[in-house]
Design a protein around this motif. Structure first.
Motif, PDB file in Angstrom:
ATOM      1  N   ILE A 237     -10.839  14.733   1.593  1.00 12.64           N
ATOM      2  CA  ILE A 237     -10.010  13.274   1.158  1.00 12.64           C
ATOM      3  C   ILE A 237      -9.156  13.686   2.322  1.00 12.64           C
ATOM      4  CG2 ILE A 237      -8.460  11.941  -0.047  1.00 12.64           C
ATOM      5  CD1 ILE A 237     -10.454  13.288  -2.383  1.00 12.64           C
ATOM      6  N   ASN A 238      -9.429  12.918   3.513  1.00 11.41           N
ATOM      7  CA  ASN A 238      -8.482  13.442   4.540  1.00 11.41           C
ATOM      8  C   ASN A 238      -8.697  12.282   5.532  1.00 11.41           C
ATOM      9  OD1 ASN A 238     -10.010  14.784   6.939  1.00 11.41           O
ATOM     10  ND2 ASN A 238     -10.487  15.625   5.205  1.00 11.41           N
TER      11      ASN A 238
ATOM     12  N   ILE B 193       0.649  -1.165  -0.065  1.00  7.97           N
ATOM     13  CA  ILE B 193       0.260   0.084   0.437  1.00  7.97           C
ATOM     14  C   ILE B 193       0.980   0.765  -0.315  1.00  7.97           C
ATOM     15  CG2 ILE B 193      -1.635   0.829   0.886  1.00  7.97           C
ATOM     16  CD1 ILE B 193      -2.462  -1.453   2.274  1.00  7.97           C
ATOM     17  N   TYR B 194       0.443   2.116  -0.611  1.00  7.93           N
ATOM     18  CA  TYR B 194       1.260   3.112  -0.983  1.00  7.93           C
ATOM     19  C   TYR B 194       0.702   3.798   0.177  1.00  7.93           C
ATOM     20  CZ  TYR B 194       4.088   7.408  -2.671  1.00  7.93           C
ATOM     21  OH  TYR B 194       5.124   8.768  -2.276  1.00  7.93           O
ATOM     22  N   GLN B 195       1.672   5.350   1.024  1.00 10.61           N
ATOM     23  CA  GLN B 195       0.657   6.506   1.404  1.00 10.61           C
ATOM     24  C   GLN B 195      -0.395   7.266   0.912  1.00 10.61           C
ATOM     25  OE1 GLN B 195       4.517   8.492   2.105  1.00 10.61           O
ATOM     26  NE2 GLN B 195       4.162  10.460   1.271  1.00 10.61           N
ATOM     27  N   GLY B 196      -1.354   7.047   1.282  1.00  9.28           N
ATOM     28  CA  GLY B 196      -2.960   7.653   0.457  1.00  9.28           C
ATOM     29  C   GLY B 196      -3.286   6.934  -0.439  1.00  9.28           C
ATOM     30  N   GLU B 197      -2.723   6.137  -1.046  1.00  8.69           N
ATOM     31  CA  GLU B 197      -4.008   5.314  -0.941  1.00  8.69           C
ATOM     32  C   GLU B 197      -4.995   4.292  -0.593  1.00  8.69           C
ATOM     33  OE1 GLU B 197      -3.383   0.447  -2.644  1.00  8.69           O
ATOM     34  OE2 GLU B 197      -1.721   1.670  -2.809  1.00  8.69           O
TER      35      GLU B 197
ATOM     36  N   GLY C  83       2.561  12.085 -14.309  1.00  6.92           N
ATOM     37  CA  GLY C  83       4.215  12.910 -13.506  1.00  6.92           C
ATOM     38  C   GLY C  83       4.622  11.768 -11.960  1.00  6.92           C
ATOM     39  N   ARG C  84       5.603  11.804 -11.326  1.00 11.87           N
ATOM     40  CA  ARG C  84       5.684  10.922 -10.158  1.00 11.87           C
ATOM     41  C   ARG C  84       5.374  12.187  -9.080  1.00 11.87           C
ATOM     42  NH1 ARG C  84      12.120   8.448 -10.871  1.00 11.87           N
ATOM     43  NH2 ARG C  84      12.071  11.039  -9.932  1.00 11.87           N
ATOM     44  N   ASP C  85       5.265  13.455  -9.762  1.00 11.27           N
ATOM     45  CA  ASP C  85       4.798  14.202  -8.267  1.00 11.27           C
ATOM     46  C   ASP C  85       3.488  13.719  -7.808  1.00 11.27           C
ATOM     47  OD1 ASP C  85       6.748  15.643  -8.370  1.00 11.27           O
ATOM     48  OD2 ASP C  85       6.718  17.261  -8.975  1.00 11.27           O
ATOM     49  N   ASN C  86       2.260  12.902  -8.789  1.00  8.85           N
ATOM     50  CA  ASN C  86       1.158  13.281  -8.430  1.00  8.85           C
ATOM     51  C   ASN C  86       1.276  12.004  -7.166  1.00  8.85           C
ATOM     52  OD1 ASN C  86      -0.861  13.767 -10.274  1.00  8.85           O
ATOM     53  ND2 ASN C  86       0.348  12.597 -11.895  1.00  8.85           N
ATOM     54  N   ALA C  87       2.460  11.381  -6.805  1.00 10.82           N
ATOM     55  CA  ALA C  87       2.522  10.110  -6.098  1.00 10.82           C
ATOM     56  C   ALA C  87       2.845  11.557  -4.367  1.00 10.82           C
ATOM     57  CB  ALA C  87       3.272   9.137  -5.979  1.00 10.82           C
TER      58      ALA C  87
ATOM     59  N   GLY D 146      -7.489   6.780  -0.164  1.00  9.89           N
ATOM     60  CA  GLY D 146      -8.811   7.417  -1.684  1.00  9.89           C
ATOM     61  C   GLY D 146      -7.668   8.543  -2.719  1.00  9.89           C
ATOM     62  N   MET D 147      -6.084   8.819  -2.046  1.00 12.26           N
ATOM     63  CA  MET D 147      -6.159  10.116  -3.235  1.00 12.26           C
ATOM     64  C   MET D 147      -5.770  10.021  -4.206  1.00 12.26           C
ATOM     65  SD  MET D 147      -3.007  11.418   0.489  1.00 12.26           S
ATOM     66  CE  MET D 147      -2.116  12.463  -0.781  1.00 12.26           C
ATOM     67  N   THR D 148      -5.921  11.085  -4.809  1.00 12.99           N
ATOM     68  CA  THR D 148      -5.858  10.952  -6.269  1.00 12.99           C
ATOM     69  C   THR D 148      -4.891  12.132  -7.193  1.00 12.99           C
ATOM     70  OG1 THR D 148      -6.983  13.591  -6.675  1.00 12.99           O
ATOM     71  CG2 THR D 148      -8.452  11.812  -6.122  1.00 12.99           C
ATOM     72  N   ASN D 149      -4.593  12.019  -8.306  1.00 12.60           N
ATOM     73  CA  ASN D 149      -3.345  12.923  -9.060  1.00 12.60           C
ATOM     74  C   ASN D 149      -4.019  14.341  -9.027  1.00 12.60           C
ATOM     75  OD1 ASN D 149      -2.187  11.122  -9.920  1.00 12.60           O
ATOM     76  ND2 ASN D 149      -3.242  10.983 -11.661  1.00 12.60           N
ATOM     77  N   VAL D 150      -2.634  14.988  -8.831  1.00 10.02           N
ATOM     78  CA  VAL D 150      -3.090  16.571  -8.884  1.00 10.02           C
ATOM     79  C   VAL D 150      -3.168  17.414  -9.942  1.00 10.02           C
ATOM     80  CG1 VAL D 150      -0.611  17.123  -7.942  1.00 10.02           C
ATOM     81  CG2 VAL D 150      -2.531  18.476  -7.612  1.00 10.02           C
TER      82      VAL D 150
END
Length: 560
Positions: A449-450, A365-369, A415-419, A372-376
């Motif tokens: 979303i938090n 699991i990646y942090q925020g997954e 983009g990687r900054d999404n994560a 349900g965190m989303t792309n920016v």
């Protein structure tokens, strides 16, 4: 199949810069991680994989290490790290550290020495070559664009860097270098860590002579990956590492291995070969890339995803072990990528989690997954921080005149900054990540979303992931059962079974916002059904021979 704790574990990846800031400087840190361990314990994870926290000039966010035995000042001190480890162990959470030994930083003491002269004792810790008629030694292209070679005036030679020019490749042909690496690994294991995630570890063996790559189109630089991916001595090096270090500890090991096939995956992870426990492969992460590579966008075809995941599930069965992931620090957010991050964000996030956690392998699991965190979508390129993204934009827009809007669309999508936007802890300023100015902007949707909202809502993605983790601990079949795909040709439903002895699991997921009909295949007979988990309210007694699925629905049944 041998039972092992690391097969039964669920791993949570922390990217420390973006996890939690404890001192208001806008950068996540080790004390911040320690402050959130109760949250991770509540989620139920077994292992934290911590992205690099070692001393680094931060050219590539810590993947350029200048001292392997010290902690980056921005993240804290060794005492902070030791306290974090103790607090993790107190909660039954193990720690897997990142091992980055394909390359170091150019500011590492070894490289500082190596570039002093050709006969310096550290010269052979790196890969040096004379120029080729005033040009680079070969035509390989760096992963971050441009040449893989950097000219060093002092000694009139070039050094190899597959990544940034501040990340010179280490020379694994040198036994002294390998000894130094093994010694450093023992240093951390003796401090009590529980394993290593190994960065691009299948790049450490290069083909003799480092030849130029075929270049039919006459480009200036081309990928030379066939000369450094899964190279001639890779198994020898990993077997030696296992003998010298890994076999002396009860730990978890995973090798990040771009370009690895299932056949190679078996060689790396077969328990009788004594190399690694599992690998990260990227095949399913490239399915929405066109022929031009990652930035060349194309929609995901469900048939491709089924084929890829099923191949790894079936081919490694009984011979190796899979790592299961859909997100990490290098990938966009999966709910935006393969789900619906607007109308069905919660449902599709749960569905994707179900698909993954019910397969054979160790889930990550990646942090925020888990919330349900989303792309920016940042408004301008100036707001992006990732070296890969910035180099690509410069190359395509400033140097080749491509349409900036089209290039920005690729960045929004891949983009990687999404994560890497900060974890959204609550609805206060900067999502509760920091009291200062965050190093990279927070996704503006943090007010909805938090983590605070998710923990307090029983129907949230967080509580669903918590249940997925609990189920894995309660049912051996989820860990050890064999996998078989059903309804293989359906273009909206991804369904499969898991079998262990006379037990069977039926996993049904709808990869669309439509309402397709699920029809139980002939030959799948049972007398009892138990609904283990679903992302909608379901009548437990409903006959499952034929029914309509709701948008992005997921159900898991235990059949007997």
């Amino acid at each position: 199949m041998q039972k092992k704790w690391w097969k039964e574990a669920v791993v949570y990846q922390i990217y420390p810069r973006s996890f939690k800031d404890s001192n208001g400087d806008g950068i996540g840190d080790i004390k911040g991680i320690t402050s959130k361990l109760d949250y991770l314990q509540e989620l139920g994870i077994d292992v934290v994989w911590l992205s690099p926290v070692y001393k680094s000039p931060n050219d590539d966010n810590g993947y350029d290490i200048s001292d392997y035995r010290d902690i980056m000042d921005e993240f804290g001190t060794m005492a902070d790290w030791e306290e974090m480890l103790a607090e993790m162990h107190k909660r039954g959470i193990k720690l897997m550290m990142d091992l980055v030994v394909n390359h170091s930083s150019d500011e590492h003491a070894w490289f500082v020495e190596a570039r002093k002269s050709k006969d310096n004792p550290y010269r052979d810790y790196y890969i040096w070559r004379p120029g080729n008629d005033g040009k680079e030694p070969n035509n390989w292209e760096s992963a971050f664009s441009g040449s893989t070679w950097e000219y060093d005036e002092a000694t009139d030679e070039y050094f190899l860097h597959i990544f940034s020019k501040k990340q010179p490749d280490l020379n694994w042909e040198n036994p002294k270098l390998r000894e130094e690496v093994y010694d450093m690994m023992k240093f951390w294991l003796d401090k009590g860590i529980d394993g290593f995630r190994m960065d691009v570890i299948n790049f450490i063996s290069k083909v003799d002579g480092l030849p130029s790559a075929p270049n039919p189109e006459g480009k200036k630089y081309v990928s030379g990956h066939e000369y450094f991916m899964n190279g001639p001595r890779i198994h020898e090096f990993l077997h030696e590492m296992n003998q010298e270090v890994l076999s002396n500890y009860d730990i978890i090991t995973v090798g990040e291995m771009p370009g690895v096939t299932p056949e190679q995956g078996i060689l790396y992870t077969d328990e009788d070969r004594n190399e690694l426990n599992m690998v990260f492969q990227f095949e399913h992460m490239d399915l929405d890339s066109g022929p031009g590579g990652k930035w060349n966008l194309k929609p995901l075809e469900l048939a491709d995803l089924k084929k890829s995941l099923s191949k790894w599930q079936t081919e490694l069965e009984g011979k190796g072990w899979n790592s299961l992931y859909l997100n990490n620090h290098d990938q966009p957010r999966v709910v935006s990528r393969f789900g619906d991050d607007k109308q069905y964000r919660v449902e599709s996030a749960k569905m994707l989690g179900t698909l993954l956690h019910m397969m054979q392998g160790t889930p990550y699991i990646y942090q925020g997954e888990e919330i349900g965190m989303t792309n920016v979508k940042f408004s301008s390129i100036e707001e992006y921080k990732d070296i890969e993204t910035l180099n690509m934009y410069k190359d395509k827009v400033q140097e080749n005149g491509e349409d900036p809007e089209k290039v920005m669309l690729s960045i929004y999508t891949k983009g990687r900054d999404n994560a890497r936007t900060p974890v959204q802890w609550d609805a206060t300023a900067h999502a509760g990540f920091t009291t200062g100015t965050p190093w990279i902007q927070v996704n503006p949707n943090y007010t909805e979303i938090n983590a605070q909202q998710a923990v307090s809502d029983e129907n949230s993605v967080f509580h669903y992931y918590k249940k997925l983790i609990q189920l894995r601990k309660q049912h051996d079949i989820i860990v050890y059962g064999s996998y078989e795909i059903i309804l293989e040709d359906h273009n909206e439903i991804y369904a499969y079974t898991r079998t262990l002895g006379d037990e069977k699991l039926l996993v049904i997921t709808n990869f669309s916002g439509e309402t397709p009909t699920f029809t139980l295949p002939e030959g799948l007979s049972f007398t009892q059904q138990e609904l283990l988990i679903s992302n909608y309210d379901v009548n437990h007694d409903e006959k499952i021979n034929k029914f309509a699925l709701k948008p992005w629905e997921a159900r898991v049944y235990k059949l007997a």
